[in-house]
Design an enzyme around this catalytic site. Sequence first.
Site, PDB file in Angstrom:
ATOM      1  N   TYR A  88      79.064  73.730  23.526  1.00  0.00           N
ATOM      2  CA  TYR A  88      78.144  74.735  24.294  1.00  0.00           C
ATOM      3  C   TYR A  88      77.495  73.632  25.440  1.00  0.00           C
ATOM      4  CZ  TYR A  88      78.288  78.748  21.237  1.00  0.00           C
ATOM      5  OH  TYR A  88      78.637  79.739  20.757  1.00  0.00           O
TER       6      TYR A  88
ATOM      7  N   SER B 117      82.033  73.809  15.562  1.00  0.00           N
ATOM      8  CA  SER B 117      81.077  74.338  16.313  1.00  0.00           C
ATOM      9  C   SER B 117      80.094  73.292  16.681  1.00  0.00           C
ATOM     10  CB  SER B 117      80.248  75.533  15.986  1.00  0.00           C
ATOM     11  OG  SER B 117      78.985  75.813  16.685  1.00  0.00           O
TER      12      SER B 117
ATOM     13  N   PRO C  71      85.718  77.938  16.082  1.00  0.00           N
ATOM     14  CA  PRO C  71      84.430  77.561  15.709  1.00  0.00           C
ATOM     15  C   PRO C  71      83.404  78.592  15.501  1.00  0.00           C
ATOM     16  CG  PRO C  71      84.783  77.331  18.341  1.00  0.00           C
ATOM     17  CD  PRO C  71      86.385  77.796  17.487  1.00  0.00           C
TER      18      PRO C  71
ATOM     19  N   HIS D 294      84.569  85.716  22.299  1.00  0.00           N
ATOM     20  CA  HIS D 294      83.591  85.538  21.125  1.00  0.00           C
ATOM     21  C   HIS D 294      83.586  86.485  19.916  1.00  0.00           C
ATOM     22  CE1 HIS D 294      80.435  82.079  21.115  1.00  0.00           C
ATOM     23  NE2 HIS D 294      80.043  82.724  19.843  1.00  0.00           N
TER      24      HIS D 294
ATOM     25  N   THR E 180      82.951  76.234  25.535  1.00  0.00           N
ATOM     26  CA  THR E 180      82.699  77.528  25.534  1.00  0.00           C
ATOM     27  C   THR E 180      82.316  78.092  26.801  1.00  0.00           C
ATOM     28  OG1 THR E 180      82.774  77.755  23.043  1.00  0.00           O
ATOM     29  CG2 THR E 180      81.768  79.676  24.200  1.00  0.00           C
TER      30      THR E 180
ATOM     31  N   ARG F 142      85.997  85.327  11.805  1.00  0.00           N
ATOM     32  CA  ARG F 142      85.565  86.002  10.528  1.00  0.00           C
ATOM     33  C   ARG F 142      86.417  85.991   9.327  1.00  0.00           C
ATOM     34  NH1 ARG F 142      84.565  89.256  14.936  1.00  0.00           N
ATOM     35  NH2 ARG F 142      82.026  89.656  15.266  1.00  0.00           N
TER      36      ARG F 142
ATOM     37  N   LYS G 259      87.029  77.579  26.361  1.00  0.00           N
ATOM     38  CA  LYS G 259      87.130  78.990  25.421  1.00  0.00           C
ATOM     39  C   LYS G 259      86.433  80.192  26.107  1.00  0.00           C
ATOM     40  CE  LYS G 259      86.093  80.163  20.662  1.00  0.00           C
ATOM     41  NZ  LYS G 259      85.036  81.097  20.675  1.00  0.00           N
TER      42      LYS G 259
HETATM   43  C1  LIG Z   1      79.452  83.930  12.623  1.00  0.00           C
HETATM   44  C2  LIG Z   1      80.038  83.603  14.088  1.00  0.00           C
HETATM   45  C3  LIG Z   1      79.712  82.504  14.573  1.00  0.00           C
HETATM   46  C4  LIG Z   1      80.402  81.966  15.772  1.00  0.00           C
HETATM   47  N1  LIG Z   1      79.936  80.860  16.222  1.00  0.00           N
HETATM   48  C5  LIG Z   1      80.618  80.374  17.356  1.00  0.00           C
HETATM   49  C6  LIG Z   1      80.285  79.122  17.846  1.00  0.00           C
HETATM   50  O1  LIG Z   1      79.334  78.434  17.598  1.00  0.00           O
HETATM   51  N2  LIG Z   1      80.983  78.612  19.332  1.00  0.00           N
HETATM   52  C7  LIG Z   1      81.923  79.353  19.793  1.00  0.00           C
HETATM   53  O2  LIG Z   1      82.655  79.188  20.725  1.00  0.00           O
HETATM   54  N3  LIG Z   1      82.438  80.546  19.185  1.00  0.00           N
HETATM   55  C8  LIG Z   1      81.568  81.148  18.000  1.00  0.00           C
HETATM   56  N4  LIG Z   1      82.433  82.228  17.432  1.00  0.00           N
HETATM   57  C9  LIG Z   1      83.326  82.997  17.941  1.00  0.00           C
HETATM   58  C10 LIG Z   1      84.581  82.387  17.285  1.00  0.00           C
HETATM   59  O3  LIG Z   1      84.908  81.282  17.739  1.00  0.00           O
HETATM   60  C11 LIG Z   1      85.742  83.421  17.721  1.00  0.00           C
HETATM   61  O4  LIG Z   1      86.002  83.084  19.097  1.00  0.00           O
HETATM   62  C12 LIG Z   1      85.735  84.690  17.208  1.00  0.00           C
HETATM   63  O5  LIG Z   1      85.193  84.783  15.729  1.00  0.00           O
HETATM   64  C13 LIG Z   1      87.174  85.318  16.940  1.00  0.00           C
HETATM   65  O6  LIG Z   1      87.062  86.828  16.449  1.00  0.00           O
HETATM   66  P1  LIG Z   1      87.273  87.237  14.864  1.00  0.00           P
HETATM   67  O7  LIG Z   1      85.991  86.783  14.410  1.00  0.00           O
HETATM   68  O8  LIG Z   1      87.552  88.784  15.183  1.00  0.00           O
HETATM   69  O9  LIG Z   1      88.472  86.356  14.310  1.00  0.00           O
HETATM   70  C14 LIG Z   1      81.614  82.799  16.385  1.00  0.00           C
HETATM   71  C15 LIG Z   1      82.054  83.598  15.844  1.00  0.00           C
HETATM   72  C16 LIG Z   1      81.129  84.184  14.645  1.00  0.00           C
HETATM   73  C17 LIG Z   1      81.825  85.504  13.965  1.00  0.00           C
END
Ligand SMILES: Cc1cc2nc3c(=O)[nH]c(=O)nc-3n(C[C@H](O)[C@H](O)[C@H](O)COP(=O)(O)O)c2cc1C
Length: 387
Positions: free
Chosen positions: A156, A133, A104, A283, A182, A338, A259
Amino acid sequence: MNRRRFLRYLRQSPLYAMAAEMVGQSPASALEVLDFIPIAQKNIQSQHWAYLMGGSDDNATVRANEEAYSKWRIRARRHVDMTKIDLAVDLFGRRLAHPLILAPAAAHEAFHPDGESATARGAAAKKAQMILSTNASRNVRQVAKDYGGPLWFQLYSFSDFEVNRALVRNAEESGCTVLAVTVDSVGGSPRIMQARGGVKTEQRCKACHDASEQGYYKEHGNFDGIDMTRALVGGPGRAVTWAVLEKLRAATKMKIVVKGVMTAEDASAAYRAGVDGLIVSNHGGRAENSMQGTLDALPEIVEVINGRIPVIVDGGIRRGVDIFKALALGASAVGIGRPYIWGLGAYGQAGVEKVIDLLLAELRGIMGSAGTTAVRHISPLSIERRV
Ligand SMILES: Cc1cc2nc3c(=O)[nH]c(=O)nc-3n(C[C@H](O)[C@H](O)[C@H](O)COP(=O)(O)O)c2cc1C
């Protein structure tokens, strides 16, 4: 200088940016997911880019996630018939075509005007499980239609349980089968790169957005129709504990996954609280500057869970070989954040599709070299720790 450091050094040079831009001129010409970075950066507004790329403090945990994969190497095996490679995995009573999940991420419209609709169509075309998300730009009902199958919904948890109840009901009515709760990021963490990018508080920039709390809810589709004005709401709950899982269990038939777990102790606590699965995650290095890579945390969690529930991991996965290593250390599936946003930012749906294609082609390749014809054959014997 190790391989990842060297790659990072290269990525910072203008020559690399030019070369990457040339190979990334169309989604088809991308050779690796990193090729999407310069194109996405050009397309995405600079504050949104800083929000996307930033982690806690000086990004040390973002780097720790990536570098954790360099600590392991593959044990190559020969003369195994590789004409058929089976990527399927069984998770929560459903067969998934492969173990690559889109984690997400909030507010996809910050990265592409088609937002989560483009991501969902790309994920569906490549049979990737998508987790939507809470803070998505678009509402779960809309995105579920774009996806055309059962999404997972990330929650959340709000101090006011009525908000959780409404979010969960909307997700369930939209056909979601798994709720990913999360549990990280509640302590708050300084994201310096993001702040330098001009974002005063997360995801809000006064020049374009209504920076009030109510303004935030209005811009994020999952809050449509939910009364967010009650005094108790006040953002995701800082006082939320494992006890909330019991209430969520009573509120939904969806499977519940937690998570953001990073230790064996919390994995045990979540298991005792009755969860159906875990996502090992920090995260993407944005929750706190622990400097603990998620792959480093995976073994102690796999050990304590001992196969009783699925353990998924995300953070730092940039290549198919990274997916392979996570599976070898006991993950049932992996998430990326990402990388698919780079694809989305560069080319919308087509970019998301190409990112998934590249990672799965790389995974198939390394499975062939390691003599593993199915995901279930990937084991601790497939890798070894670098000395
Ligand atoms: C721009 C961005 C927004 C994110 N928003 C959420 C979110 O709304 N809820 C959540 O549980 N994790 C969020 N995450 C974390 C991702 O779910 C995930 O754990 C993380 O991106 C994995 O790492 P990586 O970017 O190196 O692949 C976000 C990550 C990024 C980069």
